[in-house]
Design a protein around this motif. Structure first.
Motif, PDB file in Angstrom:
ATOM      1  N   LEU A 128     118.988 -93.416  21.364  1.00 54.99           N
ATOM      2  CA  LEU A 128     118.476 -92.318  22.017  1.00 54.99           C
ATOM      3  C   LEU A 128     118.743 -91.141  21.025  1.00 54.99           C
ATOM      4  CD1 LEU A 128     118.255 -92.029  25.903  1.00 54.99           C
ATOM      5  CD2 LEU A 128     116.494 -92.805  24.161  1.00 54.99           C
ATOM      6  N   VAL A 129     120.048 -90.901  20.696  1.00 60.94           N
ATOM      7  CA  VAL A 129     120.568 -90.069  19.967  1.00 60.94           C
ATOM      8  C   VAL A 129     119.822 -90.039  18.544  1.00 60.94           C
ATOM      9  CG1 VAL A 129     122.621 -89.122  18.591  1.00 60.94           C
ATOM     10  CG2 VAL A 129     123.212 -89.874  21.046  1.00 60.94           C
ATOM     11  N   ALA A 130     119.694 -91.378  18.090  1.00 62.24           N
ATOM     12  CA  ALA A 130     119.031 -91.501  16.635  1.00 62.24           C
ATOM     13  C   ALA A 130     117.526 -90.955  16.884  1.00 62.24           C
ATOM     14  CB  ALA A 130     119.014 -92.653  16.194  1.00 62.24           C
ATOM     15  N   LEU A 131     116.919 -91.158  17.935  1.00 62.93           N
ATOM     16  CA  LEU A 131     115.504 -90.719  18.074  1.00 62.93           C
ATOM     17  C   LEU A 131     115.503 -89.316  18.175  1.00 62.93           C
ATOM     18  CD1 LEU A 131     112.449 -91.539  18.598  1.00 62.93           C
ATOM     19  CD2 LEU A 131     113.197 -91.669  21.106  1.00 62.93           C
ATOM     20  N   ALA A 132     116.335 -88.827  19.010  1.00 64.00           N
ATOM     21  CA  ALA A 132     116.704 -87.186  18.964  1.00 64.00           C
ATOM     22  C   ALA A 132     116.521 -86.611  17.690  1.00 64.00           C
ATOM     23  CB  ALA A 132     117.478 -86.877  20.147  1.00 64.00           C
ATOM     24  N   ALA A 133     117.520 -87.013  17.077  1.00 64.37           N
ATOM     25  CA  ALA A 133     117.948 -86.342  15.765  1.00 64.37           C
ATOM     26  C   ALA A 133     116.679 -86.470  14.515  1.00 64.37           C
ATOM     27  CB  ALA A 133     119.152 -87.204  15.127  1.00 64.37           C
ATOM     28  N   SER A 134     116.181 -87.601  14.579  1.00 61.83           N
ATOM     29  CA  SER A 134     114.913 -87.853  13.854  1.00 61.83           C
ATOM     30  C   SER A 134     113.972 -86.779  14.060  1.00 61.83           C
ATOM     31  CB  SER A 134     114.493 -89.117  13.823  1.00 61.83           C
ATOM     32  OG  SER A 134     113.339 -89.545  13.066  1.00 61.83           O
ATOM     33  N   ASP A 135     113.397 -86.860  15.309  1.00 64.53           N
ATOM     34  CA  ASP A 135     112.654 -85.642  15.885  1.00 64.53           C
ATOM     35  C   ASP A 135     112.785 -84.369  15.328  1.00 64.53           C
ATOM     36  OD1 ASP A 135     110.228 -84.795  17.850  1.00 64.53           O
ATOM     37  OD2 ASP A 135     111.884 -83.827  18.643  1.00 64.53           O
ATOM     38  N   LYS A 136     114.269 -83.859  15.320  1.00 62.19           N
ATOM     39  CA  LYS A 136     114.603 -82.704  14.570  1.00 62.19           C
ATOM     40  C   LYS A 136     114.436 -82.548  13.240  1.00 62.19           C
ATOM     41  CE  LYS A 136     114.551 -80.688  18.702  1.00 62.19           C
ATOM     42  NZ  LYS A 136     113.487 -79.599  18.985  1.00 62.19           N
ATOM     43  N   GLY A 137     114.165 -83.551  12.562  1.00 61.29           N
ATOM     44  CA  GLY A 137     114.125 -83.425  11.093  1.00 61.29           C
ATOM     45  C   GLY A 137     115.267 -83.877  10.358  1.00 61.29           C
ATOM     46  N   PHE A 138     116.204 -84.635  10.961  1.00 60.59           N
ATOM     47  CA  PHE A 138     117.226 -85.105  10.224  1.00 60.59           C
ATOM     48  C   PHE A 138     116.928 -86.623   9.648  1.00 60.59           C
ATOM     49  CE2 PHE A 138     119.562 -82.505  13.268  1.00 60.59           C
ATOM     50  CZ  PHE A 138     120.455 -81.838  12.338  1.00 60.59           C
ATOM     51  N   GLU A 139     117.336 -86.857   8.399  1.00 56.57           N
ATOM     52  CA  GLU A 139     117.359 -87.956   7.978  1.00 56.57           C
ATOM     53  C   GLU A 139     118.406 -88.876   8.389  1.00 56.57           C
ATOM     54  OE1 GLU A 139     117.742 -90.424   3.783  1.00 56.57           O
ATOM     55  OE2 GLU A 139     117.619 -88.485   3.587  1.00 56.57           O
ATOM     56  N   VAL A 140     118.118 -89.869   9.271  1.00 56.18           N
ATOM     57  CA  VAL A 140     118.946 -90.632  10.179  1.00 56.18           C
ATOM     58  C   VAL A 140     119.584 -92.013   9.381  1.00 56.18           C
ATOM     59  CG1 VAL A 140     119.342 -91.724  12.207  1.00 56.18           C
ATOM     60  CG2 VAL A 140     118.354 -89.736  12.209  1.00 56.18           C
ATOM     61  N   GLN A 141     120.719 -91.932   9.114  1.00 52.13           N
ATOM     62  CA  GLN A 141     121.229 -93.359   9.156  1.00 52.13           C
ATOM     63  C   GLN A 141     122.070 -93.819  10.151  1.00 52.13           C
ATOM     64  OE1 GLN A 141     120.738 -94.752   6.013  1.00 52.13           O
ATOM     65  NE2 GLN A 141     119.752 -93.220   5.188  1.00 52.13           N
ATOM     66  N   LEU A 142     121.725 -95.022  10.765  1.00 49.49           N
ATOM     67  CA  LEU A 142     122.144 -95.327  12.025  1.00 49.49           C
ATOM     68  C   LEU A 142     123.055 -96.740  11.965  1.00 49.49           C
ATOM     69  CD1 LEU A 142     122.373 -95.326  15.190  1.00 49.49           C
ATOM     70  CD2 LEU A 142     120.056 -96.398  15.047  1.00 49.49           C
ATOM     71  N   PHE A 143     124.327 -96.678  12.504  1.00 42.80           N
ATOM     72  CA  PHE A 143     124.968 -97.881  12.762  1.00 42.80           C
ATOM     73  C   PHE A 143     125.258 -97.996  14.283  1.00 42.80           C
ATOM     74  CE2 PHE A 143     126.723 -96.496   8.521  1.00 42.80           C
ATOM     75  CZ  PHE A 143     126.595 -97.683   7.741  1.00 42.80           C
ATOM     76  N   ASP A 144     124.119 -98.859  14.823  1.00 41.91           N
ATOM     77  CA  ASP A 144     124.379 -98.893  16.201  1.00 41.91           C
ATOM     78  C   ASP A 144     125.425 -99.863  16.665  1.00 41.91           C
ATOM     79  OD1 ASP A 144     123.378-101.298  15.572  1.00 41.91           O
ATOM     80  OD2 ASP A 144     121.372-101.178  16.777  1.00 41.91           O
ATOM     81  N   ALA A 145     126.286-100.262  16.024  1.00 36.84           N
ATOM     82  CA  ALA A 145     127.414-101.060  16.367  1.00 36.84           C
ATOM     83  C   ALA A 145     128.680-100.363  15.853  1.00 36.84           C
ATOM     84  CB  ALA A 145     127.405-102.339  15.743  1.00 36.84           C
ATOM     85  N   LEU A 198     125.072 -76.994   9.999  1.00 39.22           N
ATOM     86  CA  LEU A 198     124.635 -77.588   8.654  1.00 39.22           C
ATOM     87  C   LEU A 198     123.998 -76.492   7.809  1.00 39.22           C
ATOM     88  CD1 LEU A 198     123.313 -80.914   9.351  1.00 39.22           C
ATOM     89  CD2 LEU A 198     125.506 -80.445   8.753  1.00 39.22           C
ATOM     90  N   PRO A 199     124.285 -76.342   6.546  1.00 35.99           N
ATOM     91  CA  PRO A 199     123.495 -75.284   5.735  1.00 35.99           C
ATOM     92  C   PRO A 199     122.102 -75.205   6.086  1.00 35.99           C
ATOM     93  CG  PRO A 199     124.908 -76.765   4.498  1.00 35.99           C
ATOM     94  CD  PRO A 199     124.760 -77.400   5.832  1.00 35.99           C
ATOM     95  N   GLN A 200     121.443 -73.845   6.110  1.00 37.18           N
ATOM     96  CA  GLN A 200     120.244 -73.545   6.344  1.00 37.18           C
ATOM     97  C   GLN A 200     119.041 -74.338   5.580  1.00 37.18           C
ATOM     98  OE1 GLN A 200     119.110 -69.486   6.105  1.00 37.18           O
ATOM     99  NE2 GLN A 200     117.334 -69.645   7.143  1.00 37.18           N
ATOM    100  N   GLY A 201     118.273 -75.012   6.012  1.00 40.76           N
ATOM    101  CA  GLY A 201     117.340 -75.786   5.541  1.00 40.76           C
ATOM    102  C   GLY A 201     117.650 -77.228   5.111  1.00 40.76           C
ATOM    103  N   SER A 202     118.670 -77.690   5.627  1.00 41.31           N
ATOM    104  CA  SER A 202     119.276 -79.142   5.233  1.00 41.31           C
ATOM    105  C   SER A 202     118.528 -80.058   6.258  1.00 41.31           C
ATOM    106  CB  SER A 202     120.825 -79.248   5.556  1.00 41.31           C
ATOM    107  OG  SER A 202     121.071 -78.845   6.716  1.00 41.31           O
ATOM    108  N   ALA A 203     117.710 -79.602   7.312  1.00 37.51           N
ATOM    109  CA  ALA A 203     117.010 -80.304   8.096  1.00 37.51           C
ATOM    110  C   ALA A 203     115.873 -79.707   8.662  1.00 37.51           C
ATOM    111  CB  ALA A 203     118.054 -81.241   9.061  1.00 37.51           C
ATOM    112  N   THR A 204     114.580 -79.838   8.613  1.00 37.32           N
ATOM    113  CA  THR A 204     113.690 -79.364   9.038  1.00 37.32           C
ATOM    114  C   THR A 204     112.822 -80.042   9.925  1.00 37.32           C
ATOM    115  OG1 THR A 204     112.515 -80.149   7.027  1.00 37.32           O
ATOM    116  CG2 THR A 204     113.528 -77.978   6.948  1.00 37.32           C
ATOM    117  N   SER A 205     112.405 -79.035  10.956  1.00 36.81           N
ATOM    118  CA  SER A 205     111.303 -80.036  11.890  1.00 36.81           C
ATOM    119  C   SER A 205     110.166 -80.343  11.384  1.00 36.81           C
ATOM    120  CB  SER A 205     111.226 -79.042  13.179  1.00 36.81           C
ATOM    121  OG  SER A 205     112.543 -78.746  13.723  1.00 36.81           O
ATOM    122  N   ARG A 206     109.780 -81.584  11.983  1.00 35.61           N
ATOM    123  CA  ARG A 206     108.381 -81.896  11.635  1.00 35.61           C
ATOM    124  C   ARG A 206     107.344 -81.574  12.615  1.00 35.61           C
ATOM    125  NH1 ARG A 206     111.604 -86.031  10.432  1.00 35.61           N
ATOM    126  NH2 ARG A 206     111.060 -86.942  12.608  1.00 35.61           N
TER     127      ARG A 206
END
Length: 309
Positions: A200-217, A301-309
């Motif tokens: 769920l956290v990964a889904l929320a982060a991706s929605d906010k424009g982060f490039e997500v690298q996920l380790f679910d274990a 994070l620095p401004q512009g490092s993640a942008t909403s889609r």
């Protein structure tokens, strides 16, 4: 439906991809709002492509305001069409209540077809943040409170995890191809019995424009700095649906934060339960409201490092 303000012809028109970029509402959802509920009425080119005026974009933003207040999409049209602003009534939550019940029933029955329909339907009609807050997070909390040592509980958990891992993983794959900026490394914590919260956290982060690298274990804490370095992560986010061990929270997390050159953040129920124990540390405690957690994380994070889609 009352007519939207007519387009005057001297103001710009926007294609659907641009409206999606401006509002953060994906194209599938915009089409669903038009076809199923008549909430917006774009113009069409001779080839049938949708064009939206500024008035349409303003209407989309009004729709989002109502949805973010918990109003079901089926009731938004009536609110938009009122001739004069009225004091909003408490939203009818029966639609969300029904969807939550259906979702829990599908998990209990191991009904993948029904589960897939509910997942796709919710995300096609509502913003991801609303789906998480009104549907998925409450259901996962309720399921985890009910699961114990009964026969079938572990089966239900693994069934739901496998489903969400596939569906959310596919969304992350496509989203990561268009995201600009540093990666956000997300990892589960040691005592969480499964991957539901971290997914769920990964889904929320991706929605906010982060490039997500996920380790679910869970990864060993000793290897997390290496993972951050090699994946060029701009932040490390840990999540858990459990309280986690006191020594891990009080000692190991602050020590890990000191070893990193990027922010270390904590979210999920563990962040709510253990917040007071991390006061004064370098660990950023984001809470268990995932929408607000992502807003707080972006501010780190620095401004512009993640942008909403």
């Amino acid at each position: 439906m009352s007519e939207q303000a007519p387009h005057t012809g001297d103001t710009p028109l926007y294609p659907i991809r641009e409206v999606s970029r401006i509002t953060g509402v994906n194209s599938v959802t915009l089409r669903a709002w038009e076809r199923r509920y008549g909430l917006i009425k774009p113009q069409r080119t001779p080839k049938g492509h949708r064009l939206y005026a500024r008035e349409d974009i303003a209407r989309v933003e009004q729709i989002l305001q109502w949805l973010n207040r918990g109003v079901p999409v089926s009731q938004v049209r009536e609110l938009l069409d009122r001739p004069t602003p009225m004091e909003p009534q408490p939203p009818d939550t029966s639609d969300w209540s029904s969807q939550r019940t259906q979702l829990m029933t599908a998990v209990a029955a191991l009904d993948q077809h029904r589960l897939d329909m509910l997942f796709s339907q919710s995300l096609s009609l509502y913003p991801v943040s609303v789906c998480i807050a009104e549907l998925w997070q409450p259901v996962i909390q309720a399921l985890e409170e009910g699961w114990g040592e009964r026969l079938g509980d572990t089966l239900q958990r693994r069934f739901l995890e496998a489903f969400l891992r596939t569906r959310i993983g596919t969304r992350l794959l496509h989203a990561n191809r268009v995201v600009q900026g540093p990666a956000l490394l997300i990892s589960a914590m040691p005592e969480d019995p499964g991957s539901l919260w971290v997914l769920l956290v990964a889904l929320a982060a991706s929605d906010k424009g982060f490039e997500v690298q996920l380790f679910d274990a869970p990864l060993p804490f000793s290897e997390l700095p290496l993972a951050v370095e090699h994946l060029h992560a701009g932040a490390l986010l840990l999540a858990s649906g459990q309280a986690e061990k006191s020594d891990l929270v009080r000692r190991q997390l602050p020590r890990l934060a000191e070893q990193l050159d990027v922010p270390l953040a904590l979210c999920g129920p563990v962040a709510r339960i253990r917040a007071s124990e991390l006061t004064g540390s370098q660990v950023e405690v984001l809470g268990d409201d995932l929408g607000q957690a992502m807003v707080r994380l972006k501010a780190l994070l620095p401004q512009g490092s993640a942008t909403s889609r």
